[in-house]
Every structure is written in structure tokens, then in C-alpha cells.
Design a protein around this motif. Structure first.
Motif, PDB file in Angstrom:
ATOM      1  N   LEU A   1     -72.487 -21.870  -4.337  1.00 17.24           N
ATOM      2  CA  LEU A   1     -72.720 -22.450  -4.475  1.00 17.24           C
ATOM      3  C   LEU A   1     -72.036 -23.829  -4.987  1.00 17.24           C
ATOM      4  O   LEU A   1     -71.816 -24.442  -5.862  1.00 17.24           O
ATOM      5  CB  LEU A   1     -74.321 -22.471  -5.619  1.00 17.24           C
ATOM      6  CG  LEU A   1     -75.596 -21.986  -5.387  1.00 17.24           C
ATOM      7  CD1 LEU A   1     -75.865 -22.006  -7.222  1.00 17.24           C
ATOM      8  CD2 LEU A   1     -76.298 -22.439  -4.755  1.00 17.24           C
ATOM      9  N   HIS A   2     -70.441 -23.264  -4.498  1.00 18.43           N
ATOM     10  CA  HIS A   2     -69.332 -23.784  -5.440  1.00 18.43           C
ATOM     11  C   HIS A   2     -70.008 -25.125  -4.433  1.00 18.43           C
ATOM     12  O   HIS A   2     -70.639 -25.393  -3.416  1.00 18.43           O
ATOM     13  CB  HIS A   2     -68.525 -23.739  -4.041  1.00 18.43           C
ATOM     14  CG  HIS A   2     -68.445 -22.443  -5.132  1.00 18.43           C
ATOM     15  ND1 HIS A   2     -67.509 -20.914  -4.106  1.00 18.43           N
ATOM     16  CD2 HIS A   2     -66.790 -22.208  -5.934  1.00 18.43           C
ATOM     17  CE1 HIS A   2     -67.305 -20.604  -5.008  1.00 18.43           C
ATOM     18  NE2 HIS A   2     -66.718 -21.009  -6.005  1.00 18.43           N
TER      19      HIS A   2
ATOM     20  N   ALA B   1     -81.101 -25.395  -4.148  1.00 18.25           N
ATOM     21  CA  ALA B   1     -80.893 -24.558  -3.379  1.00 18.25           C
ATOM     22  C   ALA B   1     -81.218 -23.484  -3.485  1.00 18.25           C
ATOM     23  O   ALA B   1     -81.202 -22.383  -2.375  1.00 18.25           O
ATOM     24  CB  ALA B   1     -79.169 -25.537  -2.675  1.00 18.25           C
ATOM     25  N   LEU B   2     -80.874 -23.434  -4.932  1.00 19.99           N
ATOM     26  CA  LEU B   2     -80.972 -21.492  -5.386  1.00 19.99           C
ATOM     27  C   LEU B   2     -82.822 -21.030  -4.564  1.00 19.99           C
ATOM     28  O   LEU B   2     -82.774 -20.184  -4.785  1.00 19.99           O
ATOM     29  CB  LEU B   2     -80.328 -21.644  -6.804  1.00 19.99           C
ATOM     30  CG  LEU B   2     -80.824 -20.369  -7.543  1.00 19.99           C
ATOM     31  CD1 LEU B   2     -80.232 -19.155  -6.271  1.00 19.99           C
ATOM     32  CD2 LEU B   2     -80.167 -20.027  -8.799  1.00 19.99           C
ATOM     33  N   GLY B   3     -83.579 -22.302  -5.716  1.00 18.72           N
ATOM     34  CA  GLY B   3     -85.047 -21.982  -5.004  1.00 18.72           C
ATOM     35  C   GLY B   3     -85.572 -21.712  -4.472  1.00 18.72           C
ATOM     36  O   GLY B   3     -86.123 -21.141  -4.361  1.00 18.72           O
TER      37      GLY B   3
ATOM     38  N   CYS C   1     -82.254  -7.678  -0.935  1.00 24.59           N
ATOM     39  CA  CYS C   1     -81.006  -7.741  -2.387  1.00 24.59           C
ATOM     40  C   CYS C   1     -81.293  -8.700  -1.663  1.00 24.59           C
ATOM     41  O   CYS C   1     -80.362  -8.994  -0.314  1.00 24.59           O
ATOM     42  CB  CYS C   1     -80.322  -6.154  -2.247  1.00 24.59           C
ATOM     43  SG  CYS C   1     -79.038  -6.431  -3.098  1.00 24.59           S
ATOM     44  N   VAL C   2     -80.082  -9.782  -2.538  1.00 27.25           N
ATOM     45  CA  VAL C   2     -79.038 -11.013  -1.764  1.00 27.25           C
ATOM     46  C   VAL C   2     -77.532 -10.805  -3.042  1.00 27.25           C
ATOM     47  O   VAL C   2     -78.203 -10.532  -4.380  1.00 27.25           O
ATOM     48  CB  VAL C   2     -79.862 -12.497  -2.028  1.00 27.25           C
ATOM     49  CG1 VAL C   2     -81.244 -11.886  -0.720  1.00 27.25           C
ATOM     50  CG2 VAL C   2     -80.939 -12.781  -2.948  1.00 27.25           C
ATOM     51  N   ARG C   3     -76.880 -12.083  -2.237  1.00 26.09           N
ATOM     52  CA  ARG C   3     -75.450 -12.350  -3.917  1.00 26.09           C
ATOM     53  C   ARG C   3     -75.825 -13.564  -3.649  1.00 26.09           C
ATOM     54  O   ARG C   3     -76.252 -14.441  -2.844  1.00 26.09           O
ATOM     55  CB  ARG C   3     -74.549 -11.524  -3.085  1.00 26.09           C
ATOM     56  CG  ARG C   3     -73.191 -12.043  -3.845  1.00 26.09           C
ATOM     57  CD  ARG C   3     -72.001 -10.723  -3.268  1.00 26.09           C
ATOM     58  NE  ARG C   3     -72.234 -11.660  -1.829  1.00 26.09           N
ATOM     59  CZ  ARG C   3     -71.388 -10.880  -0.610  1.00 26.09           C
ATOM     60  NH1 ARG C   3     -70.746  -9.848  -1.301  1.00 26.09           N
ATOM     61  NH2 ARG C   3     -71.408 -10.506   0.864  1.00 26.09           N
ATOM     62  N   VAL C   4     -76.109 -13.932  -4.827  1.00 29.09           N
ATOM     63  CA  VAL C   4     -75.413 -15.613  -4.721  1.00 29.09           C
ATOM     64  C   VAL C   4     -73.873 -15.780  -6.104  1.00 29.09           C
ATOM     65  O   VAL C   4     -73.457 -14.938  -6.655  1.00 29.09           O
ATOM     66  CB  VAL C   4     -76.399 -15.809  -6.493  1.00 29.09           C
ATOM     67  CG1 VAL C   4     -76.072 -17.307  -7.073  1.00 29.09           C
ATOM     68  CG2 VAL C   4     -78.072 -15.540  -5.620  1.00 29.09           C
ATOM     69  N   VAL C   5     -73.358 -16.896  -5.293  1.00 34.63           N
ATOM     70  CA  VAL C   5     -72.552 -17.018  -5.437  1.00 34.63           C
ATOM     71  C   VAL C   5     -71.959 -18.127  -6.156  1.00 34.63           C
ATOM     72  O   VAL C   5     -72.514 -19.381  -5.745  1.00 34.63           O
ATOM     73  CB  VAL C   5     -71.438 -17.402  -4.216  1.00 34.63           C
ATOM     74  CG1 VAL C   5     -69.247 -17.304  -4.887  1.00 34.63           C
ATOM     75  CG2 VAL C   5     -71.428 -15.829  -3.644  1.00 34.63           C
ATOM     76  N   HIS C   6     -71.772 -18.406  -7.688  1.00 37.19           N
ATOM     77  CA  HIS C   6     -71.649 -19.152  -8.042  1.00 37.19           C
ATOM     78  C   HIS C   6     -70.559 -19.862  -8.540  1.00 37.19           C
ATOM     79  O   HIS C   6     -70.272 -20.674  -9.293  1.00 37.19           O
ATOM     80  CB  HIS C   6     -72.231 -19.442  -9.551  1.00 37.19           C
ATOM     81  CG  HIS C   6     -72.504 -18.164 -10.313  1.00 37.19           C
ATOM     82  ND1 HIS C   6     -70.894 -17.556 -10.811  1.00 37.19           N
ATOM     83  CD2 HIS C   6     -72.563 -17.263 -10.395  1.00 37.19           C
ATOM     84  CE1 HIS C   6     -71.010 -16.549 -11.317  1.00 37.19           C
ATOM     85  NE2 HIS C   6     -72.310 -15.948 -11.034  1.00 37.19           N
TER      86      HIS C   6
ATOM     87  N   LEU D   1     -71.958 -23.299 -14.210  1.00 42.74           N
ATOM     88  CA  LEU D   1     -72.787 -23.435 -13.471  1.00 42.74           C
ATOM     89  C   LEU D   1     -73.160 -21.829 -13.582  1.00 42.74           C
ATOM     90  O   LEU D   1     -74.354 -21.453 -13.305  1.00 42.74           O
ATOM     91  CB  LEU D   1     -72.409 -23.506 -11.684  1.00 42.74           C
ATOM     92  CG  LEU D   1     -72.866 -23.037 -10.743  1.00 42.74           C
ATOM     93  CD1 LEU D   1     -74.391 -24.394 -10.834  1.00 42.74           C
ATOM     94  CD2 LEU D   1     -72.942 -23.552  -9.005  1.00 42.74           C
ATOM     95  N   LYS D   2     -72.358 -21.010 -14.087  1.00 41.97           N
ATOM     96  CA  LYS D   2     -72.384 -19.734 -14.060  1.00 41.97           C
ATOM     97  C   LYS D   2     -73.900 -20.015 -14.687  1.00 41.97           C
ATOM     98  O   LYS D   2     -75.084 -18.515 -14.389  1.00 41.97           O
ATOM     99  CB  LYS D   2     -71.484 -18.600 -14.446  1.00 41.97           C
ATOM    100  CG  LYS D   2     -71.827 -17.209 -14.849  1.00 41.97           C
ATOM    101  CD  LYS D   2     -70.671 -16.328 -15.082  1.00 41.97           C
ATOM    102  CE  LYS D   2     -71.196 -14.736 -15.651  1.00 41.97           C
ATOM    103  NZ  LYS D   2     -69.049 -14.450 -15.807  1.00 41.97           N
ATOM    104  N   GLY D   3     -74.073 -20.140 -16.048  1.00 45.47           N
ATOM    105  CA  GLY D   3     -75.151 -19.909 -16.667  1.00 45.47           C
ATOM    106  C   GLY D   3     -76.453 -20.473 -16.097  1.00 45.47           C
ATOM    107  O   GLY D   3     -77.250 -19.924 -16.553  1.00 45.47           O
ATOM    108  N   ARG D   4     -76.134 -21.655 -15.942  1.00 42.41           N
ATOM    109  CA  ARG D   4     -77.555 -22.366 -15.854  1.00 42.41           C
ATOM    110  C   ARG D   4     -77.586 -21.731 -14.190  1.00 42.41           C
ATOM    111  O   ARG D   4     -79.369 -21.536 -14.109  1.00 42.41           O
ATOM    112  CB  ARG D   4     -77.034 -23.239 -14.765  1.00 42.41           C
ATOM    113  CG  ARG D   4     -76.334 -24.573 -15.941  1.00 42.41           C
ATOM    114  CD  ARG D   4     -76.335 -25.943 -15.209  1.00 42.41           C
ATOM    115  NE  ARG D   4     -75.388 -26.731 -15.912  1.00 42.41           N
ATOM    116  CZ  ARG D   4     -76.023 -27.351 -16.549  1.00 42.41           C
ATOM    117  NH1 ARG D   4     -77.515 -27.707 -17.031  1.00 42.41           N
ATOM    118  NH2 ARG D   4     -75.964 -28.539 -17.501  1.00 42.41           N
TER     119      ARG D   4
END
Length: 216
Positions: free
Chosen positions: A133-134, A144-146, A159-164, A177-180
Motif C-alpha cells: 500500500l506504499h 485496494a485493501l478491501g 495467509c497473506v501479507r499486507v505491507v503498509h 497508514l499502519k493504524g488505519r
């Protein structure tokens, strides 16, 4: 009196010249039409001499195929789904009481065992897909995340990874963005748990997310 006669004779001469010019133009046009008609007749005769007698095709056996119908685009349904997704992921959701503040921040649904969280934190689950999400604005990142979580769940991924990111480039070096992302993930029913990624997988700049099995 004599001057009037001279003027009348001049007008008469001009009229004669004009009539003569018109007659010559009409004759030239008629000659051109005759030449065109003769040329077309010569071409028709040449075609008949070259090809021979011809007859029109019988089109009673001709099949007329209808063009395939274009399937309608579910534009309204897509808009409705996007609107529901944006409304479901609120930035005002209180996530603090749902997070576990152990050695690393984490989240799990009620009833999920400690062994599952331990395996998730230790990397026993294979990461099947990731999203970065950078550089996205808040509304872009939320949408995009939803969409990413929903697509992965529908494909049966677990299992997936979310890069914030760590927020080092944000004003005040605060990871906004991390908290959101944490708030959004908690609100997604497909998410069972998430933990901070291990250092080799992004550390404080990423989350490893465990998705609910399809059908549950």
C-alpha cells in the motif's frame, strides 16, 4: 435621343453575348455527358466480352448471422459493492480494545487458540499473496485493501501479507497508514487474525494476516 439609342444597342449586344456564352456552356455540358455515357457503354461491353454472359446470384440460400449480443456490464452492482466496502471500513472504528499488546501488536477473533497465533507469528503459515500500500492515498489504500482481502478469501487463500510501511516518509515520521490498516482489517469478516511480520518479512512495516476458510 441619339444617345439613348446607342445605349440600347450596347445593352442588346451585351445580352446577345451572355446568351451566346450560356448556349456554349450548355453545349459543352451536353457533350461531356455524351462522352461519359459512351465511355460507360464501352466499359460495359468490354466487361461482357471479357467475362461472358452473367446472371444475378440467387440469394435465397444466403444465411444472415446475427451479431453476438454484448453481455451487459454490471456497472451498478460494482458501484454498490464499492460503496458497501467503503462504508464498512471506517477510519473511526475503535480498534485499541481488540488488539493484543504482547511483544508485538496482534489481533485474533474470539475462540482462536494461542497455538494458531504462535504458528502465525513464527512463520509456520506460508504467505500466499501480498499487497503493498506504499504511496497510496487513504481512500485508495482502503479500497485496494478491501478488494484484496475479498479476492484472496474467494480464491481460498489462508495467509497473506499486507505491507503498509513504517511511516518514515510521513510528516512527523508517524506511521499513519499502519493504524488505519489495523482498523480496516479488524472490520473485515474474512480476517481471523493478524500479527506483525517477522523482520525478514517486513517487520514493523507489514502485517501477516490469517483469513477465514471459505464457507465459514
Amino acid at each position: 435621343m441619339r444617345g439613348m439609342k446607342v445605349h440600347a444597342l450596347a445593352d442588346l449586344g451585351e445580352l446577345r453575348r451572355e446568351l451566346r456564352a450560356r448556349a456554349e456552356a450548355a453545349a459543352a455540358q451536353a457533350a461531356a455527358e455524351r462522352e461519359r455515357a459512351q465511355r460507360e457503354e464501352r466499359q460495359r461491353r468490354l466487361f461482357e466480352l471479357t467475362v461472358g454472359p452473367v446472371r444475378p446470384l440467387n440469394d435465397q440460400r444466403r444465411v444472415h448471422h446475427r451479431p453476438p449480443a454484448v453481455p451487459p456490464r454490471p456497472v451498478q452492482r460494482q458501484r454498490d459493492e464499492q460503496a458497501v466496502m467503503q462504508e464498512a471500513l471506517s477510519d473511526e472504528f475503535d480498534v485499541e480494545t481488540l488488539l493484543h499488546t504482547d511483544e508485538h501488536l496482534s489481533f485474533r477473533r474470539p475462540g482462536l487458540g494461542d497455538d494458531v497465533m504462535r504458528k502465525l507469528r513464527e512463520g509456520h503459515w506460508s504467505i500466499q499473496r501480498q499487497i503493498d500500500l506504499h504511496g497510496l492515498r487513504t481512500d485508495q489504500a482502503r479500497e485496494a485493501l478491501g478488494q484484496f482481502i475479498r479476492d484472496c478469501h474467494q480464491m481460498g487463500l489462508r495467509c497473506v501479507r499486507v505491507v503498509h510501511g513504517k511511516g518514515l516518509g510521513s510528516p512527523g515520521r508517524t506511521p499513519v497508514l499502519k493504524g488505519r490498516v489495523q482498523r480496516w482489517l479488524v472490520q473485515k469478516n474474512e480476517v481471523m487474525a493478524f500479527v506483525q511480520a517477522r523482520p525478514a518479512e517486513g517487520g514493523a512495516g507489514a502485517l501477516v494476516v490469517l483469513l477465514r476458510p471459505v464457507g465459514r
